[in-house]
Motif scaffolding. Structure first.
Motif, PDB file in Angstrom:
ATOM      1  N   SER A 282      -3.868   3.383   0.212  1.00  0.00           N
ATOM      2  CA  SER A 282      -4.587   3.112   1.466  1.00  0.00           C
ATOM      3  C   SER A 282      -5.029   4.394   2.159  1.00  0.00           C
ATOM      4  N   ASP A 283      -4.406   5.516   1.789  1.00  0.00           N
ATOM      5  CA  ASP A 283      -4.652   6.762   2.537  1.00  0.00           C
ATOM      6  C   ASP A 283      -4.173   7.946   1.720  1.00  0.00           C
TER       7      ASP A 283
ATOM      8  N   PHE B 216      -4.830   3.952   6.965  1.00  0.00           N
ATOM      9  CA  PHE B 216      -3.829   2.938   6.645  1.00  0.00           C
ATOM     10  C   PHE B 216      -4.116   1.645   7.407  1.00  0.00           C
TER      11      PHE B 216
ATOM     12  N   VAL C 279       0.835  -1.197   0.000  1.00  0.00           N
ATOM     13  CA  VAL C 279       0.000   0.000   0.000  1.00  0.00           C
ATOM     14  C   VAL C 279       0.874   1.254   0.000  1.00  0.00           C
ATOM     15  N   ALA C 280       0.247   2.377  -0.303  1.00  0.00           N
ATOM     16  CA  ALA C 280       0.951   3.663  -0.347  1.00  0.00           C
ATOM     17  C   ALA C 280      -0.033   4.776  -0.046  1.00  0.00           C
ATOM     18  N   GLY C 281       0.521   5.934   0.287  1.00  0.00           N
ATOM     19  CA  GLY C 281      -0.305   7.124   0.478  1.00  0.00           C
ATOM     20  C   GLY C 281      -0.315   7.946  -0.804  1.00  0.00           C
TER      21      GLY C 281
ATOM     22  N   ALA D 110       9.797   7.468   6.483  1.00  0.00           N
ATOM     23  CA  ALA D 110       8.846   8.299   7.231  1.00  0.00           C
ATOM     24  C   ALA D 110       7.432   7.941   6.775  1.00  0.00           C
ATOM     25  N   PHE D 111       6.536   7.844   7.731  1.00  0.00           N
ATOM     26  CA  PHE D 111       5.120   7.687   7.396  1.00  0.00           C
ATOM     27  C   PHE D 111       4.559   9.100   7.229  1.00  0.00           C
ATOM     28  N   ILE D 112       4.072   9.420   6.057  1.00  0.00           N
ATOM     29  CA  ILE D 112       3.649  10.798   5.759  1.00  0.00           C
ATOM     30  C   ILE D 112       2.205  10.983   6.226  1.00  0.00           C
TER      31      ILE D 112
ATOM     32  N   ALA E  39      -4.285   9.687   7.653  1.00  0.00           N
ATOM     33  CA  ALA E  39      -3.540   8.529   7.149  1.00  0.00           C
ATOM     34  C   ALA E  39      -3.354   7.392   8.165  1.00  0.00           C
TER      35      ALA E  39
ATOM     36  N   VAL F 215       3.433   7.804  -2.117  1.00  0.00           N
ATOM     37  CA  VAL F 215       4.596   7.719  -1.243  1.00  0.00           C
ATOM     38  C   VAL F 215       4.492   6.469  -0.369  1.00  0.00           C
ATOM     39  N   GLU F 216       5.620   5.806  -0.208  1.00  0.00           N
ATOM     40  CA  GLU F 216       5.674   4.613   0.658  1.00  0.00           C
ATOM     41  C   GLU F 216       7.071   4.513   1.254  1.00  0.00           C
ATOM     42  N   MET F 217       7.458   3.356   1.768  1.00  0.00           N
ATOM     43  CA  MET F 217       8.677   3.316   2.562  1.00  0.00           C
ATOM     44  C   MET F 217       9.702   2.260   2.119  1.00  0.00           C
TER      45      MET F 217
ATOM     46  N   ALA G 248      -2.024  10.306   2.788  1.00  0.00           N
ATOM     47  CA  ALA G 248      -0.769  10.868   3.312  1.00  0.00           C
ATOM     48  C   ALA G 248      -1.014  12.187   4.058  1.00  0.00           C
TER      49      ALA G 248
HETATM   50  N1  ADE Z   1       2.338   3.593   3.118  1.00  0.00           N
HETATM   51  C1  ADE Z   1       1.019   3.720   3.101  1.00  0.00           C
HETATM   52  N2  ADE Z   1       0.633   4.974   3.433  1.00  0.00           N
HETATM   53  C2  ADE Z   1       1.790   5.658   3.663  1.00  0.00           C
HETATM   54  C3  ADE Z   1       2.081   6.974   4.047  1.00  0.00           C
HETATM   55  N3  ADE Z   1       1.101   7.860   4.271  1.00  0.00           N
HETATM   56  N4  ADE Z   1       3.378   7.329   4.211  1.00  0.00           N
HETATM   57  C4  ADE Z   1       4.368   6.436   3.991  1.00  0.00           C
HETATM   58  N5  ADE Z   1       4.144   5.176   3.630  1.00  0.00           N
HETATM   59  C5  ADE Z   1       2.869   4.781   3.457  1.00  0.00           C
END
Ligand code: ADE
Length: 267
Positions: A229-230, A240, A86-88, A183-185, A236, A204-206, A232
């Motif tokens: 998923s969100d 998430f 998943v990603a934001g 970083a989780f944004i 979030a 954005v993801e990690m 950011a």
């Molecule tokens: N993965 C899913 N949502 C994220 C976010 N908001 N920031 C970083 N990684 C994520």
């Protein structure tokens, strides 16, 4: 590089997600599964929908993802890597439930200015890591087929209440830039700053860009596919958590099944 391989080297796919919730169920489907533990990760090899695969959870972050990708390549001999998770979203056209297929990745927290430009990996002379075209095309086609059929056949079994909760009406596939960082944004200002620094950015993801760098260095073709998923933003953390618990694994299953089935037999 063509992912269908014209050499005699057998196709062996490294299938990576960060978290259990993003890959749940796939390992149980592996035929002749065999698990080997290495560097605190479980690597499970077997056949998945006809394809030789090694499934592993990288855990979160660039170091974890890089170590996992390097081990997949060096110890388990994978010929290709597909990262799903998943990603934001950092683009207003990209909604929760949409799929982003990376055509390139950047490490947004790589910043050795003023010695090197922002995003550039020092001494590698590279900031954008392009994904493999063939693998990415196949993954993109699998994503489109999943969302297409998914809508037709009751949305991959996602209950109506969940579809409503996440507003999964007509999710679409996007192709473009993904950024990764440790970083989780979750703040609008950070999200906006990232979009300003990288205007083409979709999500954005990690982990993805770390896998991209390792694959680039080893010459291994790879693709990264992320479900949003969100946004950011401030919502979030909760979005998430709920998305990975209720939706993410269904997407991974739908996507990977179609990806594996799309490649010719006997590979
Ligand atoms: N993965 C899913 N949502 C994220 C976010 N908001 N920031 C970083 N990684 C994520």
């Amino acid at each position: 590089m063509n992912h269908l391989h014209t050499t005699n080297q057998p196709y062996r796919l490294g299938l990576v997600s960060a978290l259990h919730q993003e890959q749940a169920g796939l390992i149980a489907l592996l035929e002749n599964a065999r698990t080997v533990t290495r560097g605190m990760r479980d690597y499970t090899s077997g056949r998945l929908w006809g394809m030789e695969c090694v499934c592993v959870l990288s855990r979160i972050g660039k170091v974890a993802a890089a170590a996992t990708a390097a081990t997949l390549i060096e110890r388990f001999g994978v010929t290709h890597i597909l990262f799903t998770g998943v990603a934001g979203s950092v683009d207003r056209r990209v909604k929760v439930g949409d799929i982003v297929v990376a055509d390139a990745l950047v490490q947004h927290d790589m910043d050795a200015r003023p010695l090197f430009p922002r995003g550039e990996v020092p001494l590698l002379g590279q900031s954008l890591f392009a994904t493999d075209r063939g693998t990415t095309d196949s993954a993109g086609a699998a994503a489109s087929a999943f969302l297409g059929d998914g809508l037709a056949d009751g949305f991959a079994g996602i209950p109506a209440a969940d579809r409503e909760a996440f507003r999964l009406v007509q999710p679409t596939v996007h192709r473009g830039l993904i950024a990764s960082g440790d970083a989780f944004i979750h703040q609008r200002e950070t999200r906006a700053a990232l979009k300003e620094a990288f205007p083409a950015l979709l999500a954005v993801e990690m982990e993805g860009a770390a896998v991209a760098q390792v694959c680039f260095e080893f010459g291994v073709p790879f693709a990264v596919v992320r479900t949003i998923s969100d946004g950011a933003d401030e919502g979030a953390p909760l979005d998430f958590m709920q998305f990975i618990d209720r939706i993410a694994a269904r997407y991974a299953h739908g996507l990977v099944r179609r990806y594996c089935a799309s490649l010719p037999a006997g590979r």
